[in-house]
Design a protein around this motif. Structure first.
Motif, PDB file in Angstrom:
ATOM      1  N   GLU A  70     -46.358  42.063  61.312  1.00  0.00           N
ATOM      2  CA  GLU A  70     -47.022  41.836  60.029  1.00  0.00           C
ATOM      3  C   GLU A  70     -47.410  43.154  59.373  1.00  0.00           C
ATOM      4  OE1 GLU A  70     -50.323  39.272  60.495  1.00  0.00           O
ATOM      5  OE2 GLU A  70     -49.126  37.481  60.970  1.00  0.00           O
ATOM      6  N   VAL A  71     -47.861  44.117  60.202  1.00  0.00           N
ATOM      7  CA  VAL A  71     -48.214  45.437  59.658  1.00  0.00           C
ATOM      8  C   VAL A  71     -46.964  46.181  59.220  1.00  0.00           C
ATOM      9  CG1 VAL A  71     -49.243  47.676  60.216  1.00  0.00           C
ATOM     10  CG2 VAL A  71     -50.336  45.576  60.996  1.00  0.00           C
ATOM     11  N   VAL A  72     -45.889  46.075  60.031  1.00  0.00           N
ATOM     12  CA  VAL A  72     -44.633  46.752  59.684  1.00  0.00           C
ATOM     13  C   VAL A  72     -44.080  46.245  58.363  1.00  0.00           C
ATOM     14  CG1 VAL A  72     -42.212  47.027  60.381  1.00  0.00           C
ATOM     15  CG2 VAL A  72     -44.037  47.300  62.070  1.00  0.00           C
ATOM     16  N   ASP A  73     -44.194  44.926  58.146  1.00  0.00           N
ATOM     17  CA  ASP A  73     -43.636  44.323  56.934  1.00  0.00           C
ATOM     18  C   ASP A  73     -44.550  44.471  55.723  1.00  0.00           C
ATOM     19  OD1 ASP A  73     -41.458  43.552  58.420  1.00  0.00           O
ATOM     20  OD2 ASP A  73     -42.241  41.517  58.830  1.00  0.00           O
ATOM     21  N   SER A  74     -45.717  45.082  55.896  1.00  0.00           N
ATOM     22  CA  SER A  74     -46.681  45.211  54.806  1.00  0.00           C
ATOM     23  C   SER A  74     -46.660  46.624  54.253  1.00  0.00           C
ATOM     24  CB  SER A  74     -48.087  44.856  55.301  1.00  0.00           C
ATOM     25  OG  SER A  74     -48.126  43.533  55.800  1.00  0.00           O
ATOM     26  N   PRO A  75     -47.252  46.832  53.082  1.00  0.00           N
ATOM     27  CA  PRO A  75     -47.293  48.183  52.492  1.00  0.00           C
ATOM     28  C   PRO A  75     -48.062  49.156  53.386  1.00  0.00           C
ATOM     29  CG  PRO A  75     -47.886  46.506  50.870  1.00  0.00           C
ATOM     30  CD  PRO A  75     -47.844  45.823  52.204  1.00  0.00           C
ATOM     31  N   SER A  76     -47.775  50.432  53.184  1.00  0.00           N
ATOM     32  CA  SER A  76     -48.472  51.466  53.958  1.00  0.00           C
ATOM     33  C   SER A  76     -49.975  51.370  53.734  1.00  0.00           C
ATOM     34  CB  SER A  76     -47.962  52.843  53.525  1.00  0.00           C
ATOM     35  OG  SER A  76     -48.605  53.862  54.265  1.00  0.00           O
ATOM     36  N   GLY A  77     -50.727  51.559  54.829  1.00  0.00           N
ATOM     37  CA  GLY A  77     -52.189  51.475  54.758  1.00  0.00           C
ATOM     38  C   GLY A  77     -52.712  50.127  55.210  1.00  0.00           C
ATOM     39  N   THR A  78     -51.803  49.183  55.412  1.00  0.00           N
ATOM     40  CA  THR A  78     -52.226  47.862  55.897  1.00  0.00           C
ATOM     41  C   THR A  78     -52.766  47.967  57.321  1.00  0.00           C
ATOM     42  OG1 THR A  78     -50.568  46.792  54.509  1.00  0.00           O
ATOM     43  CG2 THR A  78     -51.481  45.506  56.354  1.00  0.00           C
ATOM     44  N   SER A 102     -50.474  51.121  59.261  1.00  0.00           N
ATOM     45  CA  SER A 102     -49.181  51.643  58.820  1.00  0.00           C
ATOM     46  C   SER A 102     -49.394  52.985  58.108  1.00  0.00           C
ATOM     47  CB  SER A 102     -48.507  50.644  57.862  1.00  0.00           C
ATOM     48  OG  SER A 102     -47.354  51.219  57.278  1.00  0.00           O
ATOM     49  N   ARG A 103     -48.700  54.073  58.562  1.00  0.00           N
ATOM     50  CA  ARG A 103     -48.797  55.400  57.949  1.00  0.00           C
ATOM     51  C   ARG A 103     -47.394  55.916  57.591  1.00  0.00           C
ATOM     52  NH1 ARG A 103     -53.645  55.399  55.963  1.00  0.00           N
ATOM     53  NH2 ARG A 103     -55.320  55.253  57.514  1.00  0.00           N
ATOM     54  N   TYR A 111     -46.704  54.297  62.912  1.00  0.00           N
ATOM     55  CA  TYR A 111     -47.767  53.307  62.979  1.00  0.00           C
ATOM     56  C   TYR A 111     -48.803  53.762  64.008  1.00  0.00           C
ATOM     57  CZ  TYR A 111     -44.183  50.776  60.494  1.00  0.00           C
ATOM     58  OH  TYR A 111     -43.232  50.421  59.569  1.00  0.00           O
ATOM     59  N   VAL A 112     -50.040  53.900  63.537  1.00  0.00           N
ATOM     60  CA  VAL A 112     -51.124  54.407  64.379  1.00  0.00           C
ATOM     61  C   VAL A 112     -51.838  53.216  65.032  1.00  0.00           C
ATOM     62  CG1 VAL A 112     -53.283  55.703  64.470  1.00  0.00           C
ATOM     63  CG2 VAL A 112     -51.415  56.446  62.955  1.00  0.00           C
ATOM     64  N   ILE A 113     -52.004  53.329  66.351  1.00  0.00           N
ATOM     65  CA  ILE A 113     -52.718  52.283  67.099  1.00  0.00           C
ATOM     66  C   ILE A 113     -53.968  52.890  67.739  1.00  0.00           C
ATOM     67  CG2 ILE A 113     -52.578  50.545  68.912  1.00  0.00           C
ATOM     68  CD1 ILE A 113     -49.551  50.609  68.633  1.00  0.00           C
ATOM     69  N   ASN A 114     -55.136  52.457  67.269  1.00  0.00           N
ATOM     70  CA  ASN A 114     -56.407  52.862  67.891  1.00  0.00           C
ATOM     71  C   ASN A 114     -56.786  51.800  68.924  1.00  0.00           C
ATOM     72  OD1 ASN A 114     -56.480  54.849  65.894  1.00  0.00           O
ATOM     73  ND2 ASN A 114     -58.723  54.833  65.916  1.00  0.00           N
ATOM     74  N   THR A 115     -56.930  52.230  70.186  1.00  0.00           N
ATOM     75  CA  THR A 115     -57.172  51.278  71.271  1.00  0.00           C
ATOM     76  C   THR A 115     -58.445  51.625  72.022  1.00  0.00           C
ATOM     77  OG1 THR A 115     -54.789  50.937  71.527  1.00  0.00           O
ATOM     78  CG2 THR A 115     -56.200  50.230  73.353  1.00  0.00           C
ATOM     79  N   ARG A 116     -59.251  50.598  72.299  1.00  0.00           N
ATOM     80  CA  ARG A 116     -60.454  50.797  73.108  1.00  0.00           C
ATOM     81  C   ARG A 116     -60.529  49.723  74.186  1.00  0.00           C
ATOM     82  NH1 ARG A 116     -65.251  50.307  68.918  1.00  0.00           N
ATOM     83  NH2 ARG A 116     -63.978  52.005  68.082  1.00  0.00           N
ATOM     84  N   ASN A 117     -61.145  50.111  75.287  1.00  0.00           N
ATOM     85  CA  ASN A 117     -61.304  49.195  76.431  1.00  0.00           C
ATOM     86  C   ASN A 117     -62.474  48.252  76.142  1.00  0.00           C
ATOM     87  OD1 ASN A 117     -61.988  48.023  78.952  1.00  0.00           O
ATOM     88  ND2 ASN A 117     -61.024  49.712  80.042  1.00  0.00           N
ATOM     89  N   ILE A 118     -62.209  46.952  76.126  1.00  0.00           N
ATOM     90  CA  ILE A 118     -63.270  45.959  75.847  1.00  0.00           C
ATOM     91  C   ILE A 118     -63.475  45.042  77.049  1.00  0.00           C
ATOM     92  CG2 ILE A 118     -62.912  46.001  73.341  1.00  0.00           C
ATOM     93  CD1 ILE A 118     -61.360  43.333  73.688  1.00  0.00           C
TER      94      ILE A 118
END
Length: 475
Positions: A70-78, A102-103, A111-118
């Motif tokens: 969904e992010v890939v198919d969306s405009p940059s910044g989604t 998306s960048r 595509y930047v992925i921010n990940t945290r341990n939850i």
């Protein structure tokens, strides 16, 4: 992709508390921040070139792919966010939360992925869910009706409250709680509800009885327990409602019976006893005026009259126990005073008997009440009346022990057969060849048990019975 551009950002992200990953549109890792080791369990360059989806739990993989696409198919910044389980590198699955951005229109071109341990948050959520289910089960299975009132309206009810009131949840939620209160009690309930939230008012009782108005316009008597709580961030009242209609009906019926028993008690004590005392006195006046032929009949009349007088005393004591309503709670009683009084009365009533007290009665207090005299009056009287010896001998001994006091009443009568020893204290049971009602010994057992004591029978030597009464000490 321009790797030099990526390195310009590396200094900014290498100290981030989140793991920062750059992937291409196929999910291939292009860059991983140094925090990756701490967050996801891999070195920063260990996953470069790997497909990130291969490390996602198989059950979560379709959801993660869908969110990424969904992010890939969306405009940059989604931006998109997803929670999932990730192979932590320790042969275990760990809950992660990732934000996808998306960048593709920047120098990063990916595509930047921010990940945290939850995992800790998820564990706490599971604990909270387990707590919620546990308390939900307790609330729904409670025998008490439960309702939460906020701003005067019902905002929660359990099934028992719905059964009690006759309304279903849809009819109750959002309506005034006074709807289910009997009209006669609404003013009181409303007043106490307002007081509970008024800091300047006296604190109202947390438990009291009211009448509930059911959906079919009937009344149910309930015991209401109310507490002030927080519900969804605001003040509210928690009401626990217990149906006591049957109990109240029983109590009212019991009060009516007690009133009738008290009336009967007064009649027995005054009318019957007084008339029998007069008959007994007249009979005694005839002793010098009858011949030998009438002597036997006169003796029978006098014996029966004395027995009726005795029965009025037992009936008086028995009704007193039944109607005491908790007023006869055990308290310290000087044992010697009670025993000496009853011995003196029995010696006067039975001059043909011999009452023996081999040792001085110790000065000791026991837990009993004003009915204790009835215990020994019945035992001493039985020891004479059921005695077949020419001269009835009754011996009374008292043993003071650490925790209790044992009073023994021994006689030289026929004794009590072993099969009867276990049942003689039952209501209506009679002793050997007894003309009595059987209430006297039942009264003895009832009173001594109420005091926290015990009573039992043994054989006397060479003949007769020994009644042992154990009474708890007051010290």
């Amino acid at each position: 992709m321009n790797i030099d551009s990526v390195r310009q950002y590396q200094a900014l992200v290498e100290h981030s508390t989140d793991s920062i990953t750059l992937v291409d549109e196929a999910g291939i890792v292009q860059f991983k921040s140094k925090s990756a080791t701490r967050v996801i369990g891999y070195d920063s360059d260990e996953l470069v070139g790997e497909n990130v989806f291969e490390y996602v739990h198989p059950e979560d993989r379709p959801r993660v792919r869908e969110a990424f696409e969904e992010v890939v198919d969306s405009p940059s910044g989604t931006t998109g966010m997803i929670e999932y389980r990730f192979d932590h590198g320790t042969k275990s699955w760990t809950w992660m939360e990732s934000t996808l951005v998306s960048r593709t229109d920047t120098a990063l071109d990916g595509y930047v992925i921010n990940t945290r341990n939850i995992s800790e948050r998820k564990a706490r959520e599971r604990e909270l869910e387990e707590e919620r289910r546990k308390y939900s089960t307790l609330v729904e299975q409670s025998n008490d009706g439960i309702a939460i009132i906020q701003d005067g309206d019902i905002v929660f009810t359990n099934e028992q409250f719905e059964r009690l009131s006759g309304y279903d949840e849809r009819e109750l939620l959002g309506t005034s709680f006074l709807q289910v209160v009997a009209r006669e009690d609404r003013e009181l309930v409303e007043q106490r509800y307002q007081q509970r939230f008024d800091p300047d008012a006296d604190v109202p009782p947390s438990r009291y009885e009211i009448r509930v108005l059911t959906s079919d316009d009937n009344h149910r008597v309930v015991e209401l327990s109310v507490a002030k709580i927080q519900y969804e961030g605001d003040d509210a009242s928690l009401a626990m409602v217990r149906d006591v209609t049957e109990r109240k009906s029983y109590e009212e019926a019991l009060e009516e019976v007690n009133a009738e028993l008290e009336l009967l008690n007064r009649m027995v004590r005054h009318d019957i006893r007084n008339d029998m005392s007069v008959i007994l006195a007249w009979g005694q006046l005839l002793e010098d005026h009858v011949d030998e032929a009438g002597r036997e009949n006169l003796d029978k009349i006098l014996a029966s009259s004395e027995h009726v007088v005795e029965l009025t005393e037992i009936a008086r004591d028995y009704v007193e126990v039944l109607t005491s309503d908790g007023d006869l709670e055990p308290k310290p009683v000087v044992l010697a005073e009670v025993l000496e009084t009853e011995l003196a009365l029995r010696r006067e009533s039975f001059p043909e008997a011999e009452f023996v007290v081999p040792e001085e009665i110790p000065e000791v207090e026991v837990l009993a009440n004003e009915m204790l005299g009835s215990v020994f009056r019945n035992l001493l009287t039985n020891a004479v009346q059921h005695n077949d010896s020419d001269t009835p001998v009754v011996e009374l001994t008292v043993e003071r022990r650490d925790d209790d006091v044992v009073v023994q009443v021994a006689d030289n009568g026929p004794g009590i057969p072993d099969p009867q020893k276990a049942t003689v204290f039952g209501k209506g049971e009679k002793g050997l060849d007894s003309p009595s009602t059987g209430i006297g010994l039942y009264l003895v057992y009832t009173l001594v048990t109420q005091y926290g004591g015990a009573v039992h029978i043994e054989d006397n030597d060479p003949r007769g019975a020994v009644f042992s009464v154990h009474l708890p000490r007051a010290e």
